[in-house]
Design an enzyme around this catalytic site. Structure first.
Site, PDB file in Angstrom:
ATOM      1  N   ARG A 235       0.838  -1.190   0.000  1.00 40.66           N
ATOM      2  CA  ARG A 235       0.000   0.000   0.000  1.00 40.66           C
ATOM      3  C   ARG A 235       0.876   1.244   0.000  1.00 40.66           C
ATOM      4  O   ARG A 235       1.865   1.328   0.731  1.00 40.66           O
ATOM      5  CB  ARG A 235      -0.917   0.013   1.231  1.00 40.66           C
ATOM      6  CG  ARG A 235      -2.154  -0.849   1.099  1.00 40.66           C
ATOM      7  CD  ARG A 235      -3.121  -0.263   0.065  1.00 40.66           C
ATOM      8  NE  ARG A 235      -4.377  -1.003  -0.027  1.00 40.66           N
ATOM      9  CZ  ARG A 235      -4.629  -1.966  -0.895  1.00 40.66           C
ATOM     10  NH1 ARG A 235      -3.681  -2.346  -1.730  1.00 40.66           N
ATOM     11  NH2 ARG A 235      -5.801  -2.553  -0.928  1.00 40.66           N
ATOM     12  N   GLU A 264      -3.276   7.534  -5.384  1.00 38.08           N
ATOM     13  CA  GLU A 264      -3.559   6.974  -6.712  1.00 38.08           C
ATOM     14  C   GLU A 264      -4.855   7.549  -7.288  1.00 38.08           C
ATOM     15  O   GLU A 264      -5.815   7.788  -6.559  1.00 38.08           O
ATOM     16  CB  GLU A 264      -3.657   5.446  -6.609  1.00 38.08           C
ATOM     17  CG  GLU A 264      -2.356   4.810  -6.155  1.00 38.08           C
ATOM     18  CD  GLU A 264      -2.472   3.282  -6.021  1.00 38.08           C
ATOM     19  OE1 GLU A 264      -3.528   2.725  -6.370  1.00 38.08           O
ATOM     20  OE2 GLU A 264      -1.514   2.663  -5.553  1.00 38.08           O
ATOM     21  N   HIS A 282      -0.222   0.217 -10.443  1.00 37.47           N
ATOM     22  CA  HIS A 282      -0.980  -0.679  -9.567  1.00 37.47           C
ATOM     23  C   HIS A 282      -1.554  -1.861 -10.361  1.00 37.47           C
ATOM     24  O   HIS A 282      -2.766  -2.067 -10.448  1.00 37.47           O
ATOM     25  CB  HIS A 282      -2.106   0.076  -8.855  1.00 37.47           C
ATOM     26  CG  HIS A 282      -2.554  -0.617  -7.587  1.00 37.47           C
ATOM     27  ND1 HIS A 282      -3.056   0.059  -6.506  1.00 37.47           N
ATOM     28  CD2 HIS A 282      -2.567  -1.943  -7.233  1.00 37.47           C
ATOM     29  CE1 HIS A 282      -3.388  -0.797  -5.542  1.00 37.47           C
ATOM     30  NE2 HIS A 282      -3.092  -2.017  -5.971  1.00 37.47           N
TER      31      HIS A 282
END
Length: 327
Positions: A235, A264, A282
């Site tokens: 994360r 993000e 990601h």
């Protein structure tokens, strides 16, 4: 008490992959809204929704806007965007999709590490730009896996899968968790600083949340050292991102490979400009095979809850939640 699935209404707030949408629609009544904003819940929706299938954040206010809500089936292994403590207090089950993405994410971690050390994406661009023919061989990479010592921050399912891969490549393995993992022979460090001092390759697989907020900070990066490489597939919130940018810029560490970021999908220009940062959007579990398996598990949790009264993969905070009898 079990339910006729076709009578159960499931809400999908925001984006969700097509396979999951199809599976929900096949078994349940489906309602979609733009995002998980409580203001988008009208009285009719509030009166019928009994489950959520989503990958968006779910706040306490959103949970409270749905008085008949029984279950939040979250898409993904990390669920820090769901107010799980409030869900538990409300008697709402929360599930996630562990295991089915473990190997894919571990593969991504290994690929990202190799890209970061050996500069393979930049070497490919050298070829595509015609520079091999025009300018000769791509410069030798200063980074290599040979002789490296790996430390894993977060030795859970994915961390163990990463460790197995690195061990097969001849790297020594150590890890930091709050508690030692039973049945694991790797060296355990009770502090993250201690781990960073002992290794030169730090891989974060840590979940999000207050307990890991900015855990990888300037002090940890300094302990990793000038030959250090940092990889993050956990994360973005677990890293002090400005401190990481500074460490990459001034040579505190050698390089970083990142699949996750603090805000993000925004990635700071300072990070994009760094030649010693390998960056991915990601994509840790982003294959059709794995994302479909995640979707199947997400919907299987809903089916099991409403047909058998139990969840298949409840998160620890809501394992005690049982299905309530409807009035």
């Amino acid at each position: 008490m079990t339910d006729a699935l076709s009578d159960v209404t499931i809400l999908v707030p925001g984006e969700l992959i097509g396979h999951a949408i199809e599976q929900v629609a096949r078994s349940f009544r489906l309602i979609r809204i733009e995002d998980s904003d409580p203001a988008l819940i009208d009285p009719k929706t509030a009166d019928v929704v009994r489950g959520i299938a989503g990958m968006a954040a779910v706040s306490a206010a959103f949970i409270d806007a749905l008085p008949r809500l029984e279950i939040i089936a979250h898409f993904g292994v990390g669920y820090d965007g769901v107010d799980v403590q409030h869900a538990a207090r409300r008697g709402v089950m929360v599930t996630n999709t562990p295991d089915v993405l473990t190997e894919e994410v571990a593969d991504t971690a290994l690929g990202l590490l190799i890209n970061t050390l050996r500069e393979l994406p930049r070497a490919e661009q050298w070829l595509r730009a015609g520079r091999w023919e025009r300018d000769g061989h791509y410069p030798l990479s200063h980074g290599t896996l040979r002789g490296r010592r790996a430390g894993i921050f977060g030795m859970g399912r994915i961390g163990l899968a990463v460790a197995r891969r690195l061990e097969a490549l001849g790297l020594s393995i150590a890890y930091h968790n709050r508690r030692r993992v039973e049945g694991v022979s790797y060296t355990h460090y009770p502090t993250l600083i201690g781990l960073a001092e002992a290794v030169d390759t730090l891989i974060s697989v840590a979940p999000g949340g207050p307990s890991t907020e900015k855990a990888v900070n300037a002090t940890v990066l300094k302990a990793l050292g000038p030959n250090g490489v940092f990889i993050n597939i956990g994360r973005g919130s677990a890293v002090d991102q400005p401190a990481l940018i500074a460490a990459l810029r001034d040579g505190t560490i050698r390089a970083a490979g990142l699949d996750v970021f603090a805000d993000e999908p925004h990635v700071p220009q300072e990070l994009l400009d760094l030649p010693n940062a390998s960056l991915l959007p990601h994509v840790g579990s982003a294959s059709v095979h794995t994302r479909n398996a995640m979707a199947d598990l997400q919907v299987d949790n809903l089916v099991s809850w409403f047909s058998e009264g139990r969840a298949l993969t409840p998160v620890p905070e809501t394992q005690h939640v049982t299905k309530r009898e409807r009035a």
